[in-house]
Design an enzyme around this catalytic site. Structure first.
Site, PDB file in Angstrom:
ATOM      1  CG  ASN A 169      -1.981   1.092   1.091  1.00 16.18           C
ATOM      2  OD1 ASN A 169      -2.848   0.979   0.220  1.00 16.18           O
ATOM      3  ND2 ASN A 169      -1.894   2.138   1.886  1.00 16.18           N
ATOM      4  CD1 TRP A 187      -2.540   4.149  10.811  1.00 21.13           C
ATOM      5  CD2 TRP A 187      -0.645   4.025   9.636  1.00 21.13           C
ATOM      6  NE1 TRP A 187      -1.688   3.306  11.474  1.00 21.13           N
ATOM      7  CE2 TRP A 187      -0.524   3.211  10.776  1.00 21.13           C
ATOM      8  CE3 TRP A 187       0.426   4.099   8.737  1.00 21.13           C
ATOM      9  CZ2 TRP A 187       0.635   2.481  11.049  1.00 21.13           C
ATOM     10  CZ3 TRP A 187       1.558   3.378   9.009  1.00 21.13           C
ATOM     11  CH2 TRP A 187       1.645   2.586  10.153  1.00 21.13           C
ATOM     12  CD  GLU A 233      -2.914   2.941  -2.713  1.00 19.48           C
ATOM     13  OE1 GLU A 233      -2.011   2.103  -2.559  1.00 19.48           O
ATOM     14  OE2 GLU A 233      -3.942   2.964  -2.006  1.00 19.48           O
ATOM     15  CG  ASP A 282      -5.796  17.874   8.908  1.00 25.39           C
ATOM     16  OD1 ASP A 282      -5.628  17.731   7.691  1.00 25.39           O
ATOM     17  OD2 ASP A 282      -5.558  16.994   9.742  1.00 25.39           O
TER      18      ASP A 282
HETATM   19  C1  LIG Z   1      -2.475  16.790   1.371  1.00 28.49           C
HETATM   20  C2  LIG Z   1      -3.097  15.542   1.907  1.00 28.49           C
HETATM   21  C3  LIG Z   1      -2.833  15.115   3.196  1.00 28.49           C
HETATM   22  C4  LIG Z   1      -3.399  13.962   3.706  1.00 28.49           C
HETATM   23  N1  LIG Z   1      -3.119  13.551   4.980  1.00 28.49           N
HETATM   24  C5  LIG Z   1      -3.656  12.409   5.466  1.00 28.49           C
HETATM   25  C6  LIG Z   1      -3.319  11.936   6.763  1.00 28.49           C
HETATM   26  O1  LIG Z   1      -2.530  12.538   7.467  1.00 28.49           O
HETATM   27  N2  LIG Z   1      -3.913  10.785   7.183  1.00 28.49           N
HETATM   28  C7  LIG Z   1      -4.797  10.076   6.419  1.00 28.49           C
HETATM   29  O2  LIG Z   1      -5.281   9.030   6.853  1.00 28.49           O
HETATM   30  N3  LIG Z   1      -5.151  10.517   5.198  1.00 28.49           N
HETATM   31  C8  LIG Z   1      -4.578  11.650   4.701  1.00 28.49           C
HETATM   32  N4  LIG Z   1      -4.891  12.083   3.447  1.00 28.49           N
HETATM   33  C9  LIG Z   1      -5.868  11.322   2.659  1.00 28.49           C
HETATM   34  C10 LIG Z   1      -5.270  10.017   2.169  1.00 28.49           C
HETATM   35  O3  LIG Z   1      -4.059  10.236   1.518  1.00 28.49           O
HETATM   36  C11 LIG Z   1      -6.240   9.307   1.250  1.00 28.49           C
HETATM   37  O4  LIG Z   1      -7.422   9.067   1.951  1.00 28.49           O
HETATM   38  C12 LIG Z   1      -5.696   8.022   0.673  1.00 28.49           C
HETATM   39  O5  LIG Z   1      -6.603   7.493  -0.261  1.00 28.49           O
HETATM   40  C13 LIG Z   1      -5.421   7.007   1.750  1.00 28.49           C
HETATM   41  O6  LIG Z   1      -4.945   5.845   1.157  1.00 28.49           O
HETATM   42  P1  LIG Z   1      -5.165   4.406   1.778  1.00 28.49           P
HETATM   43  O7  LIG Z   1      -6.626   4.117   1.810  1.00 28.49           O
HETATM   44  O8  LIG Z   1      -4.383   3.528   0.879  1.00 28.49           O
HETATM   45  O9  LIG Z   1      -4.638   4.418   3.143  1.00 28.49           O
HETATM   46  C14 LIG Z   1      -4.290  13.221   2.909  1.00 28.49           C
HETATM   47  C15 LIG Z   1      -4.563  13.639   1.607  1.00 28.49           C
HETATM   48  C16 LIG Z   1      -3.978  14.782   1.098  1.00 28.49           C
HETATM   49  C17 LIG Z   1      -4.270  15.215  -0.306  1.00 28.49           C
END
Ligand SMILES: Cc1cc2nc3c(=O)[nH]c(=O)nc-3n(C[C@H](O)[C@H](O)[C@H](O)COP(=O)(O)O)c2cc1C
Length: 602
Positions: A169, A187, A233, A282
């Site tokens: 992931n 996360w 991804e 945030d």
């Molecule tokens: C600038 C930015 C910051 C982000 N920060 C976080 C974070 O700190 N924690 C989180 O869970 N998702 C964060 N996200 C959203 C995740 O990157 C997004 O939900 C992603 O699809 C998660 O991938 P996963 O489902 O493979 O874990 C952020 C997105 C952006 C664009």
């Protein structure tokens, strides 16, 4: 990364700042204002310093790389809609007929070989330098907001794998620097990184994690893309770039990372230890509420010979995530259509901070069709975080034409067309009474069944005099959409008691009002619709804050406290530090554009 910088330069999309700029607030404030400008460019800070640490860094910092539609297209090397078409074609592949059809399909299948990642054993650029001493403070990691609990990596690509090593992931999560060799892993509970973490926790085993920074900026976009659970991804990277992402094994754990990363931070997360993450401003434009998160012990840091550190700033819109979100929205349309086939298009405006507001256009075919879509959306992956969803029919104006589409919606709002439900919320949502779970609003605007008599609409001045003579806490007022069947009266209030009481008291003016939206007077400009949308969809929980009566609807978008039955800690807005801002304006690092600073509540 170097190619991207050249490309941005060639297209006049890069501003190089050679002045010494502090990683503590200054850099983030410059990037924050830059991306709000019409002609926003990426920023390359060549001389990052930290006054607090008394340090000068020899590593430049790149920010706002996705800072415009043009830059985003350059990074993708194509239009996001083109990528959506490719996905749509793949989803609807039919058995070929005839020899030529078979040849054509063979070609398409052959091209698919590029989507898989490739692993190499050779020396990778990202491992040219292996740091002798592990010290995260040697990296120019920014503190973005004055209320932040320290420095955070904001554009880290977090690579993880399942306990059995079968699934990989990439997630984009922010990471707090606790000390020179410990990082907080933010996360959120619904994300794949957290799902893997749970597996390790249950098995009582340490979890390997590697964080890559830099390399091809497309990795970052892939990291935030809402791919279905279990799908790596970087498959998207291969599909978009039509070439495989090339990965190398980390030095001290089994995780593979892109060879062209600028920096790689490797380590292990001990599932038995979690710490309260300190505050962070945030992307909702509010500070995150305190929650415990796992911690990574860093075991190695490797870099390219001349690495570039990449960062972003999140806060009140519009920011860099607007453009990343735009690409995501376009590319994921065909996937969304697989569960809602009559969906025509959708938009997640950035001032709705993506998960707080969605506009969707559909071909409504039977009674309750839009409501069926609401349930489908609230049940699909990260779409389920959406708090407020408006569905319009195929005859509606273009969704990005916000004036016309809001007229269309206002002509179709009635109590009968509103569904208030509850479900999963984004972990960052502060308005819901419980973390990650709260109210949902769905409005079915697919049919024109609103036939109420027109209201007696008054000029703002007259209406203000009338309402404030009854309720003295009313301090400002503006009536929007008065030409539609649902005029929206936004009321700025100095709140001293529950808004429901005021809503009840104003009922005697029902002839002049249909939809009332209450906001805190001192925090909101009732004449600024862009920021009002941001505020309202952030601040309400549909179950608690919407009062429904035929022809008279109230929305309480004020900040909440115990007096409103709200028991969590209501967070502060992310505001720029005025002293830092003024100093940067004086040093000509930020333009003194008073209107822009005011319009976006900088
Ligand atoms: C600038 C930015 C910051 C982000 N920060 C976080 C974070 O700190 N924690 C989180 O869970 N998702 C964060 N996200 C959203 C995740 O990157 C997004 O939900 C992603 O699809 C998660 O991938 P996963 O489902 O493979 O874990 C952020 C997105 C952006 C664009």
């Amino acid at each position: 990364m170097k190619r991207t910088i050249e490309l941005l330069k060639e297209n006049n999309l890069l501003r190089v700042i050679d002045d010494e700029v502090d990683i503590d607030l200054e850099m983030a404030h410059i990037a924050y204002v830059e991306v709000k400008q019409e002609d926003s460019r990426a920023l390359l800070f060549t001389h990052p310093v930290s006054k607090k640490l008394n340090k000068k860094f020899d590593m430049p910092v790149l920010m706002n790389v996705f800072g415009s539609y043009e830059a985003t297209r350059l990074i993708f090397e194509k239009e996001p809609d083109e990528i959506a078409q490719t996905i749509e074609k793949l989803l609807h592949m039919k058995p070929p007929s005839g020899f030529m059809g078979k040849l054509e399909m063979l070609k398409e299948l052959f091209e698919l070989k590029n989507i898989f990642t490739k692993r190499v054993n050779s020396k990778a650029p990202c491992q040219e330098v292996v740091k002798e001493e592990i010290n995260l403070f040697d990296l120019p990691i920014l503190k973005t907001w004055s209320g932040d609990g320290g420095a955070f990596i904001t554009m880290g690509q977090v690579y993880t794998q399942s306990l059995d090593g079968e699934k990989q992931n990439l997630g984009m999560y922010r990471l707090q620097v606790y000390d020179k060799n410990r990082l907080g892993m933010h996360w959120q509970i619904h994300k794949d990184g957290a799902h893997f973490f749970k597996e390790y926790k249950e098995a009582g085993k340490k979890m390997p994690v590697s964080i890559a920074i830099g390399g091809d900026p497309l990795y970052i976009w892939c990291g935030q893309a809402p791919m279905p659970n279990g799908m790596f991804e970087l498959l998207l990277y291969g599909l978009i770039k039509e070439k495989n992402a090339i990965l190398v094994k980390s030095k001290t754990n089994p995780i593979y990372v892109p060879t062209d990363s600028d920096i790689v931070i490797e380590g292990w997360v001990d599932p038995s230890c979690e710490e309260i993450e300190r505050p962070f401003g945030d992307h909702t434009g509010y500070y995150t509420l305190k929650e415990p998160y796992p911690v990574m012990d860093v075991t190695c840091i490797t870099t390219k010979k001349k690495p570039i550190y990449q960062a972003t700033v999140v806060g009140k819109p519009p920011l860099e995530d607007k453009y990343m979100g735009w690409a995501t929205e376009r590319i994921f349309l065909p996937l969304l259509k697989t569960t809602t086939p009559d969906l025509i298009d959708y938009r997640m405006p950035e001032n709705g901070v993506f998960h707080n507001l969605i506009l969707a256009k559909m071909k409504s075919c039977y009674p309750g069709h839009a409501k069926q879509f609401m349930h489908a959306f609230w049940g699909v992956g990260q779409m389920s975080f959406v708090k407020h969803a408006f569905f319009v029919n195929e005859d509606a104006p273009e969704l990005e034409n916000y004036e016309d589409i809001s007229d269309y919606i206002c002509d179709r709002v009635s109590v009968e067309n509103i569904l208030i439900s509850e479900g999963v919320c984004d972990a960052l949502d502060h308005a819901s009474p419980n973390a990650c779970y709260g109210g949902k609003l769905g409005v079915d605007c697919t049919h024109d069944n609103v036939r109420y008599p027109k209201k007696n609409i008054l000029e703002d001045k007259e209406l203000f005099a009338k309402l404030s003579s009854k309720v003295s806490e009313i301090k400002s007022l503006h009536h929007y959409k008065t030409h539609t069947k649902t005029p929206i009266c936004v009321i700025g209030i100095k709140k001293e008691r529950p808004i429901k009481e005021i809503y009840e008291e104003l009922k005697e003016f029902k002839d002049n009002l249909k939809l009332l939206v209450f906001v805190d007077f001192d925090k909101n400009d009732v004449h600024n619709p862009y920021m009002l949308v941001w505020r309202v969809v952030n601040n309400i929980d549909a179950k608690r804050d919407i009062f429904l009566e035929t022809e008279y609807i109230g929305i309480d978008a004020t900040n909440k406290s115990e007096k409103d039955g709200y028991e969590r800690e209501w967070p502060e807005d992310t505001d720029c530090d005025k002293t830092v801002l003024e100093d940067l304006i004086k040093r000509k690092l930020i333009k003194n554009n008073k209107e822009l600073l005011k319009n976006y509540y900088v």
